[in-house]
Enzyme design. Structure first.
Site, PDB file in Angstrom:
ATOM      1  N   CYS A 105       0.765  -1.235   0.000  1.00 54.29           N
ATOM      2  CA  CYS A 105       0.000   0.000   0.000  1.00 54.29           C
ATOM      3  C   CYS A 105       0.806   1.301   0.000  1.00 54.29           C
ATOM      4  CB  CYS A 105      -0.854   0.027   1.256  1.00 54.29           C
ATOM      5  SG  CYS A 105      -0.939  -1.560   2.039  1.00 54.29           S
ATOM      6  N   ASN A 335       1.798  -0.782   5.703  1.00 51.38           N
ATOM      7  CA  ASN A 335       2.145  -0.955   4.297  1.00 51.38           C
ATOM      8  C   ASN A 335       3.220  -2.015   4.267  1.00 51.38           C
ATOM      9  OD1 ASN A 335       3.356  -0.841   1.818  1.00 51.38           O
ATOM     10  ND2 ASN A 335       4.081   1.251   2.023  1.00 51.38           N
ATOM     11  N   GLY A 336       2.873  -3.236   3.861  1.00 51.11           N
ATOM     12  CA  GLY A 336       3.908  -4.265   3.836  1.00 51.11           C
ATOM     13  C   GLY A 336       3.339  -5.653   3.814  1.00 51.11           C
ATOM     14  N   MET A 582      21.714 -27.577 -14.289  1.00 46.81           N
ATOM     15  CA  MET A 582      20.744 -28.223 -15.177  1.00 46.81           C
ATOM     16  C   MET A 582      19.370 -28.506 -14.579  1.00 46.81           C
ATOM     17  SD  MET A 582      21.718 -28.002 -18.076  1.00 46.81           S
ATOM     18  CE  MET A 582      20.102 -28.394 -18.644  1.00 46.81           C
ATOM     19  N   GLU A1002      19.631 -12.913 -18.853  1.00 43.36           N
ATOM     20  CA  GLU A1002      20.231 -11.746 -18.222  1.00 43.36           C
ATOM     21  C   GLU A1002      21.567 -11.460 -18.897  1.00 43.36           C
ATOM     22  OE1 GLU A1002      21.104 -10.013 -13.858  1.00 43.36           O
ATOM     23  OE2 GLU A1002      20.949 -12.160 -14.016  1.00 43.36           O
ATOM     24  N   LYS A1070      16.000 -22.153  -9.005  1.00 44.12           N
ATOM     25  CA  LYS A1070      16.451 -21.592  -7.718  1.00 44.12           C
ATOM     26  C   LYS A1070      15.662 -20.351  -7.356  1.00 44.12           C
ATOM     27  CE  LYS A1070      20.181 -19.529 -10.324  1.00 44.12           C
ATOM     28  NZ  LYS A1070      21.581 -19.269 -10.485  1.00 44.12           N
ATOM     29  N   CYS A1235      23.427 -29.969 -26.991  1.00 40.61           N
ATOM     30  CA  CYS A1235      23.798 -30.293 -25.608  1.00 40.61           C
ATOM     31  C   CYS A1235      23.709 -31.801 -25.386  1.00 40.61           C
ATOM     32  CB  CYS A1235      22.851 -29.544 -24.674  1.00 40.61           C
ATOM     33  SG  CYS A1235      22.719 -30.226 -23.035  1.00 40.61           S
ATOM     34  N   CYS A1241      27.783 -27.581 -16.585  1.00 37.22           N
ATOM     35  CA  CYS A1241      27.705 -26.179 -17.048  1.00 37.22           C
ATOM     36  C   CYS A1241      28.469 -25.246 -16.111  1.00 37.22           C
ATOM     37  CB  CYS A1241      26.269 -25.685 -17.078  1.00 37.22           C
ATOM     38  SG  CYS A1241      25.099 -26.852 -17.729  1.00 37.22           S
ATOM     39  N   CYS A1246      32.106 -27.394 -20.714  1.00 38.96           N
ATOM     40  CA  CYS A1246      31.130 -28.122 -21.526  1.00 38.96           C
ATOM     41  C   CYS A1246      31.805 -28.759 -22.735  1.00 38.96           C
ATOM     42  CB  CYS A1246      30.041 -27.156 -21.988  1.00 38.96           C
ATOM     43  SG  CYS A1246      28.900 -27.896 -23.137  1.00 38.96           S
TER      44      CYS A1246
END
Length: 1621
Positions: A105, A335-336, A582, A1002, A1070, A1235, A1241, A1246
């Site tokens: 909020c 607020n939380g 993997m 990313e 993860k 692969c 990895c 690899c």
């Protein structure tokens, strides 16, 4: 609202805008008519009138057909939402109830220090509330707010006028209580409720003076809110008590008695007291903020006077925001999000038996219960605070107990306020912290105050004016303010508090408040005399078992050779958790044919969106693993005896430490053995033993034992006496003691062989154990260290040498850091709050097991009974006794694939078959691959389902073509860095050929990939020389560009060149953790794209530092729509219980796409426990999301995309039937390009160059784009074949059709009690087809200030012809992400550096969030005024100056002028701020330079480049995770050193001449731009000030001229060696 003074128009060109923000926002749509869009889309015509009527609500633009039909379906939803509540003695909190209510909020308060009531305060509060509209959410009707409200002192004048009109005597201020009540809608029910209330009040001796129907204007209420709108009335009562505290207490008891009496009535859910008090009153409702004052006519009445007001705007992520859940509550505006709520509720229930205080005069029983799992977390925190307050604590003290700050190792508190530390230490053992991001505003009518959580995860700014009014708010600029009257401006930092005493007119800032509270009792001496701590005991230095006995124990308790070698031995040798890659592709424990330990049925829960994960590496200072053991006394009585506990520094005990606990006579420890006897048969034996174990525990506690040790240690293992799984024993005893009101009297410790991994420790603690002694794991460490193999490896230098004690210490260290990581995933900082909080969900245990030991946890698919669990336990146990048992441990193959081990979805045979099919382009080979998948053992939930059709088959020619099906396919977000450039580009080219979408992952994207290839000869192109199999017209760009928490490679040009932008909240393999790219994978190429240094590891923080809540996510979505209005924005979530609630919030936040990932996604590198034990199956996550969005009428607004373990057309069809529009393929796409599933990895080795950055390995990359194209076309053809058999022509027709699925008849190894009804349920279809949903335009931000600026022909001309231009513009806090769209236009045309013109824009006022985001070179922005959070986010160039207005009443260098998290992910440009900044200044800054006059905590966190100068004070934890760039900090009072995180950077004076030059020239530029007095003083006495600066230098900068005083000499020396070489 008063108009602001207009500046002189002659000064410079002014873009005409009204000065009134409310007028503005309602008329922006007129300025920028959206008519073009409307004519194309008739559905949006309905919104126009609403838009004129309401504030333009960028956060929500659901287009809905509100005909009778949808109303009817809504009522049905409403009914199903009203749950029944049984009046059981003590009922454990249920996670399902908790998950369905979450909210976040905008809040604030206004208080008059002279305590003079006025109507102006109410009017200002309503204005401020209106300026927070964007922080709230709206229902699908665009009109029902999630809730808004206001608390004030009681307006006696108004009520007295009413009383005299009614012919009542005037109300006595000291003796009258006023109740604001929501009554049932039905007339008869309402009368019943009123008579119950009247009856109880008169029984209590209170006289009811009268009932007042509260005057309201219902025409302004939204459609959904009207459906549930209560009758709102006030009751006035006369009380005989003298003292005001007694009056409040009497009203509290009456309210509790009325609530209890109503429990049995039909209308029990419809009666709610907003407030019942002699001091305060709350007006609230399911309304949008600007409607609150129109709805309640009282709030427009000049007679409504108050000396303070708390206001609140709610953004509920939930389906059905309810009237009672609007805020403020009775004491708090919150607020939380409380992450530990399930544990807090359980502990509060346990306390009910022990709570007593003389002030209640023996009436404690009448005020129970203290918590309600069906209410929101805020409502529960409110009732916990209320019981403390009504028992005589001050509001400040109550909040210090419930929401303590991170006081450990706090430099200021330790030196100046030790008594505050003693207070916190004393209460740490009494009350577990209510942990989670929170800005709390509170008032009891005499004090008004605000406090912030220990992490400072919510914005809170305050200011005070000359006319003695104090303001606190989530944002600045919520009220028009004459700046010359402001005499103080600040912000609340982490754990800080501010209170206003209305009676004395004093304002107490943080340490004053706390010091006063802490000095009331001698906490320090009580602790010294009573608190005991366990001294660390040395680890054993010799083995306790011979090899054979140790092996037998390991077999009996279910260890495998992988557990010992990959987990325990890695932890013993390296002191950290093992890393793997993997993802998890083995069956859920429930579906597996192999036996699993009970822990494998539990998955850790994690934070996403509604609250952030914490960063255990960089922000560990707020975290603690300390535990208190012993009896917890009565929280309402303060005294030395409550401190009589034992304190442990962590929950991991060795044998010696457990012994010293057992010798502590004050604890009266009891050891309970946990074996069950199967001589009389297995069935029922486990249940009988657990019941008797609980009875023994019960008896021991009643006899005064304060420590129960549940132990499976035994001298001799017996074949007929297996051990109860320790988690089951701990959970059952914990639940039994809670339900019998004994849990507070004792602690539980587990001494067990069955615990060695971090997940197992977390499970035991989460279900009630305070500490664990893992005796067999420690023995395993000792055995390993003494084995000849280990000794030889250490001798030959193959392994670092560790002693036998060190091996055990390493193991414990790894467990502790693993525990911190697991806590932090859920955003929990303290182990004491995690204990008993049950932050898990269960996949595969039946209800009887859950009710016995894990009560309140979610287990959606049912599963094993107790007897089946006993059988599974026995299957391990017998291995220790059979003759033919091998002389070594079995390898179950749970982690790595091995023949004969557990089945893995991605196995060598599968990848060989797939390679053959796509490389030979053979349909025959693909059908063999299909056959292989069809014959596999049950691996995932969807394997238990099959299709049934209600139609005859149709010819395949009638089915939609493969070319339109493949457009729904996407590939996973694999970062360039984790995989090689070859793989990344091959996948992108393939997806672009078929019209699907690849994902950048990313780390940015090389601009060379953005234009189509025109130079291909024989499949090779000089542009991308490392690829083969190319064609002219190929593009290697990724359609989906990812914005992850590290913001690596996110530049304005990257964003404007995207078709879609994906905000990665979590990753399937993860969830709740950040990414990590090992240093050896950061090649020069990768470093260039990510604006970082080659060879330096790159870590992405676990949370996005600009997403700590749902409204923050809505802001980032707004930012991205701002810079690239054409791109759809997607939000990637991971399946877990409660994801539907989160997804509703995301849809309200204006996302276009929601992606649901399963727990089985891949990863480049992650701890094994994260891969294995977090996240849920996407089948459940998708089902929950799809259904909740439909119930919420939000499904049409978003595309649902799903990924995780997809391998074939059947997977696509299953996902479609469960509601998904688009389908993501990750690992399988990598397999198709070559692969071989070597699963290394994370090592950069690899063998086929798919996941390596090493040139020689990348040269082996076998893939061509055509292989992947073939794969996707085969998948699409498989989809077509099945559609034709089902008799459907297109995918659209089966999306969301769960009625086409039915359970397969499969006999399962473990249990037949599996329940798939959750997946097969249906709540109806969306109103649009999937194609209509996919083809709508990207959602817009609505009319924004940038569009007004861009409509100015002079500005357009300057951009077009690269000229210089200057403009002045007024700005308000509702103007968000200003400059973002202008930057987007420039970046699209000129790239990140090509623009040669200059735009000088001068803004005056209070800027909204994300001001000057994504600036590009050539943009010079000046703000005269102040700004909120995220200033300069992602800026890539240009210049930004922020200065206060002239003639302020405060001193600029002491005032906070910009908010938190400025310069997040900046990649260039300069920022000059005259004033202080908030928390996390310059977090993840890559190249920007900044000068500022002070910052909050965590300054320069995760910086990888650039330069920051601070001419003033900083907070704690400076330079955490800073791997590049330099910081210069002025330290005038010598307090900096303890505030620096010394893990990476070194601290030195500014000795290098180049460094002195850099510092001085930045300060000179700063003074010139801002006129800073502080900067001028520094320059004026340069020689005196220079030695007071510290320079913070990360290792990667140590050899630069700025940091290295000897630079010239070093370079000269290197030159010599080069010549000689």
């Amino acid at each position: 609202m008063a108009s602001l003074p207009q500046p002189n128009p002659a000064a410079s060109k002014i873009l005409l805008r009204s000065s009134n923000p409310v007028f503005l926002s309602s008329n922006r749509s007129l300025l920028l008519g959206d008519i073009g869009a409307l004519s194309r889309n008739p559905r949006r015509l309905r919104q126009v009138s609403a838009r004129r009527r309401s504030w333009y609500l960028s956060s929500v633009k659901a287009a809905l057909d509100l005909d009778g039909g949808s109303g009817a379906s809504l009522k049905a939803v409403g009914v199903s939402q009203m749950r029944k509540k049984d009046d059981l003695p003590i009922k454990v909190a249920n996670l399902n109830d908790i998950l369905s209510e979450r909210g976040a909020c905008g809040v604030g308060f206004i208080a008059n220090l002279k305590n003079e009531p006025s109507f102006k305060i109410i009017r200002d509060a309503l204005t401020a509330l209106g300026c927070m509209e964007h922080r709230g959410g709206c229902g699908a009707d665009n009109d029902s707010g999630d809730g808004a409200g206001l608390m004030s002192s009681i307006p006696w004048d108004l009520y007295n006028t009413w009383a005299s009109e009614q012919g009542l005597p005037s109300l006595s201020k000291s003796k009258t209580g006023v109740g604001m009540i929501f009554l049932p809608r039905d007339e008869k029910f309402m009368e019943d409720a009123k008579s119950v209330i009247t009856k109880i009040l008169s029984e209590e001796g209170l006289e009811v003076l009268g009932w007042r129907p509260v005057p309201v204007n219902t025409s302004v209420v939204g459609y959904y809110a009207k459906e549930t709108m209560p009758n709102i009335q006030q009751v006035f009562v006369n009380i005989l008590e003298e003292n005001s505290d007694d009056i409040e207490r009497e009203l509290y008891i009456c309210r509790k008695l009325i609530e209890r009496a109503a429990k049995s009535a039909e209308w029990k859910d419809e009666l709610y007291f907003c407030s019942f008090s002699n001091q305060t009153i709350v007006y609230k409702g399911m309304l949008r903020s600007e409607v609150l004052g129109q709805f309640y006519l009282d709030l427009q009445n000049e007679l409504y006077k108050s000396s303070f007001a708390i206001y609140h705007r709610r953004y509920s992520t939930n389906t059905s925001p309810r009237w009672p859940l609007a805020q403020p509550m009775r004491l708090l505006g919150h607020n939380g999000e409380i992450n530990t709520i399930q544990g807090n509720l359980n502990w509060m229930q346990s306390r009910e038996a022990t709570i007593q205080s003389p002030v209640w005069r023996g009436r404690e029983n009448e005020i129970r219960p203290f918590g309600d799992p069906k209410a929101s977390d805020s409502a529960n925190l409110d009732s916990a605070a209320e019981i403390l307050l009504r028992s005589g604590r001050s509001p400040a003290e109550a909040l210090m107990i419930l929401v303590p700050e991170a006081y450990k190792n706090h430099p200021t508190l330790t030196i100046k306020y030790p008594e505050v530390i003693d207070f916190y230490d004393y209460y740490k053992g009494q009350m577990e912290a209510w942990d989670g991001p929170a800005l709390l505003l509170f008032s009891d009518g005499k004090t008004v105050g605000a406090c912030l959580d220990r992490n400072g995860l919510r914005p809170a700014r305050y200011w005070r004016t000359t006319d003695d009014i104090v303001y606190v708010a989530s944002e600045v600029g919520v009220l028009p303010m004459d700046e010359s009257k402001v005499i103080m401006k600040g912000r609340l930092g982490p754990g800080m508090m501010i209170t206003v005493d209305l009676q004395s007119g004093q304002v107490y800032e943080n340490t004053d408040v706390k010091k006063r509270v802490a000095s009331e009792n001698p906490y320090g001496s009580w602790l010294k005399e009573n608190m005991r701590s366990i001294k660390p005991v040395n680890f054993l230095s010799s083995v306790g078992m011979d090899n054979e006995m140790a092996l037998r124990h390991q077999q009996a308790f279910g260890y495998s050779s992988e557990d010992v070698q990959m987990v325990i031995e890695t932890m013993a040798s390296q002191g950290k958790e093992p890393t793997f890659c993997m993802g998890d592709d083995i069956p859920l424990a429930l579906l597996s044919r192999k036996s699993h330990m009970i822990y494998d049925y539990f998955k850790q829960r994690f934070a996403q969106v509604t609250n952030p994960a914490i960063d255990p590496l960089r922000e560990g200072l707020v975290m603690s693993l300390e535990v208190n053991i012993g009896k917890r006394g009565n929280i309402l009585e303060v005294g030395p005896e409550n401190a009589a506990q034992v304190i442990l520094s962590s929950p991991v005990l060795n044998e010696g430490e457990l012994d010293s606990l057992l010798k502590d006579s004050n604890l009266k420890p009891t050891v309970l053995s946990t074996y069950f006897d199967i001589r009389r048969g297995l069935d029922g034996s486990l249940e009988r033993t657990i019941k008797s174990l609980c009875e023994k525990a019960d008896a021991a506690v009643r006899n005064g034992s304060q420590l129960l040790v549940l132990s499976d240690r035994s001298d001799e293992l017996e074949p007929t006496r297996p051990a109860i799984p320790i988690l089951l024993a701990v959970g059952a005893v914990h639940q039994h003691l809670i339900q019998n009101g004994l849990r507070m009297s004792a602690s539980i410790v587990a001494e067990t062989a069955q615990c060695f991994s971090t997940h197992q420790f977390a499970c035991l603690i989460g279900y009630g154990a305070s500490a664990v002694c893992p005796y067999l794991a420690l023995e395993t460490c000792r055995q390993w260290r003494l084995s000849t193999k280990t000794v030889n490896m250490m001798r030959n230098g193959k392994m670092p040498t560790v002693t036998i004690e060190q091996a055990q210490r390493n193991f414990c260290k790894a467990v502790k850091s693993g525990l911190l990581k697991i806590l932090s995933k859920m955003g929990i900082s303290l182990l004491s709050s995690y204990c008993g909080a049950q932050i898990f969900e269960i996949y595969g245990l039946g209800q009887e097991v859950v009710d016995l030991a894990f009560c309140g946890s979610v287990s959606k698919i049912g599963g094993l009974t107790l007897d089946e669990l006993a059988r599974e336990t026995l299957s391990f146990w017998v291995k220790a006794f059979s003759e033919d048992t091998a002389k070594r441990l079995e390898n179950f193959g749970f982690i790595q694939f091995r023949p004969g081990g557990e089945y893995h979805g991605n196995n060598p045979e599968m990848s060989k078959l797939l390679h053959k099919a796509v490389r030979q382009k053979s349909e025959n080979a693909y059908s063999i691959y299909q056959q292989h998948l069809a014959n596999r053992p049950v691996n995932v939930l969807r394997d238990l389902l099959e299709f049934v059709s209600d139609r005859p088959p149709i010819p395949i020619g009638k089915v939609e073509p493969a070319s339109s099906i493949v457009e729904r396919f996407c590939t996973g977000g694999m970062s360039l860095g984790a995989i090689s450039r070859e793989t990344h580009e091959a996948i992108a080219i393939a997806m672009n050929r078929i019209g699907g979408k690849s994902n950048s992952g990313e780390g940015g994207e090389d601009p060379i990939r953005w234009s189509p290839l025109t130079d291909v000869v024989d499949g090779y192109s000089p542009t991308l020389p490392h690829l083969k199999g190319l064609q002219n017209g190929d593009t290697a760009t990724s359609a989906i560009k990812q914005v992850a928490s590290g913001r690596f490679g996110v530049t304005p040009t990257f964003l404007v060149n995207a078709e879609q932008l994906e905000i990665k909240i979590a990753q399937g393999a993860k969830p709740g953790e950040g990414g990590q790219l090992p240093g050896k994978k950061v090649s020069a190429y990768i470093a260039r794209l990510r604006n970082s240094k080659p060879g330096v590891p790159l870590i992405s923080p676990p949370p996005h530092h600009d997403i700590y809540s749902i409204e923050d996510l809505a802001q980032l979505i707004f930012d991205l729509h701002q810079i690239n209005p054409k791109a759809k924005v997607s939000v990637k979530l991971v399946a877990e219980a409660g994801i539907g609630t989160v997804a509703s919030g995301v849809a309200k936040g204006n996302a276009d796409i929601i992606q649901i990932s399963g727990h089985d996604g891949g990863t480049g590198a992650s701890p094994i426990s994260s891969i294995k034990h977090a996240g849920g199956p996407w089948e459940l996550g998708l089902t929950e999301t799809h259904q909740m969005l439909i119930q919420n009428s939000l499904r049409e607004r978003v595309i649902l995309r799903v990924d995780g373990g997809f391998k074939s057309g059947i997977d696509v069809l299953m996902a479609a039937a469960m509601g998904a529009d688009e389908y993501g393929f990750g690992s399988v796409a990598m397999i198709a390009t070559g692969c071989v599933m070597a699963r290394i990895c994370h090592t950069n080795n690899c063998p086929v160059g798919v996941a390596s950055q090493r040139e020689e390995l990348r040269a082996r990359f076998p893939g061509v784009p055509g292989d992947l194209v073939n794969f996707f076309l085969y998948v699409a053809e498989e989809v077509r074949a099945v559609l034709s058999q089902l008799g459907y022509e297109k995918l659209d027709d089966i999306i969301g059709r769960t009625d086409l699925l039915k359970p397969k008849h499969i006999s399962m190894t473990k249990t037949q009690h599996l329940d798939l009804s959750y997946i097969l349920a249906s709540v109806g279809q969306p109103k649009w087809s999937s194609s209509e949903i996919r083809n709508q335009d990207a959602h817009t931000n609505g009319p924004v200030l940038d569009d007004i600026i861009l409509s100015d022909p002079e500005i357009l001309g300057a951009i077009e012809h690269e000229k210089e231009i200057t403009k002045s513009i007024k700005i308000y806090n509702v103007d968000r992400s200003v400059c973002g769209r202008i930057a987007g236009v420039i970046a699209k045309k000129y790239g990140d550096t090509g623009f040669a013109g200059q735009l000088n824009l001068i803004f005056t006022g209070s800027a909204g969030q994300s001001f000057a985001c994504f600036l590009t070179p050539g943009m010079h922005i000046r703000l005269v005024g102040e700004a909120n959070d995220y200033v300069g986010k992602g800026m890539a160039g240009g210049e930004l100056v922020v200065v206060p207005v002239e003639n302020t009443g405060f001193c600029p260098e002491d005032a906070t002028i910009v908010g938190n998290t400025c310069l997040y992910g900046a990649t260039g440009g300069q920022v000059f701020v005259r004033g202080r900044a908030g928390e996390r200044f310059a977090v993840r800054n890559s190249l920007a330079q900044a000068v500022v006059e002070g910052t909050g905590d965590h300054c320069c966190e995760y910086m990888t480049g650039g330069c920051v100068v601070v001419l003033g004070k900083v907070g704690r934890n400076v330079a955490a995770g800073m791997t590049g760039g330099l910081a210069y900090i002025l330290d005038e009072d010598d307090t900096l050193i303890p505030k620096v995180n010394k893990e990476i950077v070194k601290i030195q004076r500014v000795n290098a001449p180049a460094g002195q030059m850099q510092l001085k020239s930045l300060i000179e530029a700063y003074v010139e731009k801002t006129g800073s007095k502080k900067g001028a003083a520094v320059l004026g006495e340069w020689e005196a000030y220079l030695p007071l600066f510290w320079q913070l230098v990360p290792p990667s900068e140590e050899d630069t001229p700025e940091a290295c005083a000897e630079f010239e000499r070093v370079v000269a020396k290197q030159g010599v060696t080069l010549q000689s070489a």
